[in-house]
Design a protein around this motif. Structure first.
Motif, PDB file in Angstrom:
ATOM      1  N   UNK A 260     -57.522  83.840  68.073  1.00 45.94           N
ATOM      2  CA  UNK A 260     -58.474  83.375  67.066  1.00 45.94           C
ATOM      3  C   UNK A 260     -58.076  83.889  65.688  1.00 45.94           C
ATOM      4  N   UNK A 261     -57.706  85.174  65.585  1.00 42.62           N
ATOM      5  CA  UNK A 261     -57.284  85.720  64.297  1.00 42.62           C
ATOM      6  C   UNK A 261     -56.026  85.020  63.801  1.00 42.62           C
ATOM      7  N   UNK A 262     -55.103  84.743  64.706  1.00 44.49           N
ATOM      8  CA  UNK A 262     -53.895  84.008  64.313  1.00 44.49           C
ATOM      9  C   UNK A 262     -54.252  82.608  63.823  1.00 44.49           C
ATOM     10  N   UNK A 263     -55.212  81.979  64.500  1.00 42.82           N
ATOM     11  CA  UNK A 263     -55.640  80.651  64.085  1.00 42.82           C
ATOM     12  C   UNK A 263     -56.285  80.654  62.712  1.00 42.82           C
ATOM     13  N   UNK A 264     -57.144  81.636  62.458  1.00 41.69           N
ATOM     14  CA  UNK A 264     -57.765  81.741  61.140  1.00 41.69           C
ATOM     15  C   UNK A 264     -56.707  81.936  60.054  1.00 41.69           C
ATOM     16  N   UNK A 265     -55.710  82.779  60.337  1.00 41.40           N
ATOM     17  CA  UNK A 265     -54.658  83.048  59.353  1.00 41.40           C
ATOM     18  C   UNK A 265     -53.826  81.794  59.088  1.00 41.40           C
ATOM     19  N   UNK A 266     -53.497  81.050  60.155  1.00 38.07           N
ATOM     20  CA  UNK A 266     -52.723  79.821  59.980  1.00 38.07           C
ATOM     21  C   UNK A 266     -53.524  78.772  59.216  1.00 38.07           C
ATOM     22  N   UNK A 267     -54.836  78.701  59.465  1.00 35.67           N
ATOM     23  CA  UNK A 267     -55.687  77.755  58.741  1.00 35.67           C
ATOM     24  C   UNK A 267     -55.741  78.119  57.257  1.00 35.67           C
ATOM     25  N   UNK A 268     -55.783  79.406  56.953  1.00 30.52           N
ATOM     26  CA  UNK A 268     -55.766  79.848  55.552  1.00 30.52           C
ATOM     27  C   UNK A 268     -54.457  79.430  54.880  1.00 30.52           C
ATOM     28  N   UNK A 269     -53.341  79.545  55.613  1.00 33.04           N
ATOM     29  CA  UNK A 269     -52.056  79.120  55.046  1.00 33.04           C
ATOM     30  C   UNK A 269     -52.029  77.605  54.841  1.00 33.04           C
ATOM     31  N   UNK A 270     -52.634  76.864  55.768  1.00 35.58           N
ATOM     32  CA  UNK A 270     -52.701  75.408  55.620  1.00 35.58           C
ATOM     33  C   UNK A 270     -53.488  75.027  54.372  1.00 35.58           C
ATOM     34  N   UNK A 271     -54.599  75.699  54.153  1.00 29.82           N
ATOM     35  CA  UNK A 271     -55.402  75.415  52.963  1.00 29.82           C
ATOM     36  C   UNK A 271     -54.658  75.798  51.692  1.00 29.82           C
ATOM     37  N   UNK A 272     -53.934  76.927  51.752  1.00 30.09           N
ATOM     38  CA  UNK A 272     -53.191  77.360  50.582  1.00 30.09           C
ATOM     39  C   UNK A 272     -52.039  76.434  50.232  1.00 30.09           C
ATOM     40  N   UNK A 273     -51.443  75.803  51.238  1.00 26.50           N
ATOM     41  CA  UNK A 273     -50.294  74.919  51.010  1.00 26.50           C
ATOM     42  C   UNK A 273     -50.704  73.480  50.734  1.00 26.50           C
ATOM     43  N   UNK A 274     -51.972  73.152  50.957  1.00 25.44           N
ATOM     44  CA  UNK A 274     -52.428  71.768  50.805  1.00 25.44           C
ATOM     45  C   UNK A 274     -52.431  71.357  49.336  1.00 25.44           C
ATOM     46  N   UNK A 275     -51.945  70.166  49.102  1.00 22.61           N
ATOM     47  CA  UNK A 275     -52.015  69.573  47.764  1.00 22.61           C
ATOM     48  C   UNK A 275     -53.105  68.510  47.800  1.00 22.61           C
ATOM     49  N   UNK A 276     -54.318  68.925  47.517  1.00 16.82           N
ATOM     50  CA  UNK A 276     -55.445  68.015  47.627  1.00 16.82           C
ATOM     51  C   UNK A 276     -56.195  68.231  48.930  1.00 16.82           C
ATOM     52  N   UNK A 277     -56.668  67.127  49.528  1.00 17.39           N
ATOM     53  CA  UNK A 277     -57.473  67.209  50.739  1.00 17.39           C
ATOM     54  C   UNK A 277     -56.631  67.655  51.925  1.00 17.39           C
TER      55      UNK A 277
END
Length: 401
Positions: A260-277
């Motif tokens: 779960x912690x790994x998933x939260x961290x990966x989701x944070x990276x996804x949001x940080x790398x997203x250009x827009x939605x």
């Protein structure tokens, strides 16, 4: 279990995934012939890989352009010790399985053929399992696989590492393949077992490696996050005898907090790398994160999940996503609202033989007090289900009605 790795390793030598699959099968036959007499080796996977590579070297020697091929491949393979690392390249794909995925996802193939071929070679899925995973008739999938192998051979597609725009062009298919492999492991299409952990582990490993190779790709991190969070529930998804345990009945104490912690961290990276939605995989990861944040099933923020599903439907219109949204809406606004959404997509051709459609409908009818109708739906779902454990669960629910 070893077949995908053998195919990947051999494809690197012979540069033909169809031939690589045949050589891998030859190695498996050799094991069946020799192991009963000589005993199972200490490292069966290494034995199989060595046997397949020896056959590959023999094939290279027999080819018409023996001298050039041997100079490029055979001599190095014969002289190098096992497991020699290649020169480091920060932009290289240093995993044979990922090389195989990108090769099978070559642009000369249609998107549908890429998915079918890679699921066959890498995931080890049968044609029937692939057909179920992509909601396509089995004969169609079989034709796609055969034609894909022929096309790769006819076009002379090399077992290579794609770079730059070529890699980006194939990424969507690669992510879809990894996603579908995980899904088959997470809820097996057929057979006696509800879970196929080896498939989940392979898909999760591939997603992690890919995330390390493409740190600026939001959807790569989104897929990694989704698989980490889904995999965190695995231990709670089956009971003592292997029977399925539904989300509402799962003990969250058995959810893997590290994943779960790994998933939260990966989701944070996804949001940080997203250009827009956020993209589709990151949105699904956000949905999974809502479940992971809830201490109990009753604490789940179903309105937030329904809102995320609405965004997902807008990004990726799909009757299956609509069905999932209907479940979330039913828990946020009541079963009648969910049933209206289910009935709106019930006539979709892709859902005609999809057992979860009558299963969801049966659940909503139970909640509305319409038990007789629910029983019919659960029985229909059981008739469509090909997994033994899932069929037993659906028949038990029909019996409760």
């Amino acid at each position: 279990m070893e077949s995908p790795r053998i195919i990947a390793g051999v494809a690197r030598i012979v540069r033909d995934v169809g031939i690589a699959e045949e050589l891998a099968q030859d190695a498996l036959v050799a094991a069946l012939e020799q192991w009963p007499e000589r005993g199972v080796p200490d490292n069966p996977g290494a034995w199989l890989m060595t046997a397949a590579k020896h056959r590959a070297i023999d094939l290279v020697r027999r080819r018409e352009r023996y001298a050039r091929k041997l100079a490029e491949v055979g001599r190095d393979l014969e002289s190098a010790p096992p497991h020699v690392d290649e020169p480091a390249d920060p932009d290289a794909i240093d995993d044979d399985l990922l090389r195989l995925v990108f090769t099978a996802c070559h642009p000369v193939l249609s998107a549908e053929a890429r998915v079918a071929l890679t699921l066959r070679l890498l995931g080890g899925l049968t044609t029937a399992e692939i057909a179920r995973a992509v909601l396509t008739p089995e004969p169609t999938v079989a034709q796609r696989i055969v034609r894909a192998k022929r096309t790769l051979a006819a076009k002379g597609v090399a077992f290579e590492v794609p770079y730059g725009p070529d890699r980006d062009d194939r990424l969507g298919s690669v992510l879809e393949v990894i996603y579908l492999i995980f899904n088959e492991g997470y809820a097996a299409t057929a057979g006696d077992d509800w879970l196929r952990p080896a498939l989940c582990e392979d898909a999760l490993r591939l997603a992690r490696v890919l995330a390390g190779l493409m740190p600026k790709e939001s959807e790569v991190h989104g897929l990694a996050a989704l698989l980490e969070l889904q995999a965190s529930r695995s231990a709670a998804r089956t009971g003592p005898t292997g029977e399925p345990v539904l989300l509402a009945d799962q003990s969250r104490a058995h959810w893997n907090q590290m994943l779960i912690r790994r998933g939260f961290a990966a989701l944070a990276r996804a949001r940080g790398a997203a250009e827009g939605a956020l993209g589709p995989y990151a949105l699904q990861a956000a949905i999974a994160a809502c479940h992971a944040h809830a201490a109990t099933y009753d604490d789940t923020d179903w309105r937030q999940i329904a809102a995320l599903y609405a965004l997902l439907v807008a990004r990726v219109p799909s009757p299956v996503v609509e069905l999932n949204r209907a479940v979330a809406v039913s828990l946020a606004e009541g079963p009648a609202a969910g049933l209206a959404l289910v009935d709106a997509v019930a006539a979709e051709p892709a859902l005609r033989d999809y057992h979860l459609l009558p299963s969801v409908r049966g659940d909503l009818l139970v909640r509305l007090g319409r038990s007789a109708e629910a029983r019919v739906e659960f029985e229909r779902a059981a008739a469509l289900a090909r997994n033994v454990r899932e069929r037993e669960l659906l028949l038990a629910r029909a019996g409760e009605c």
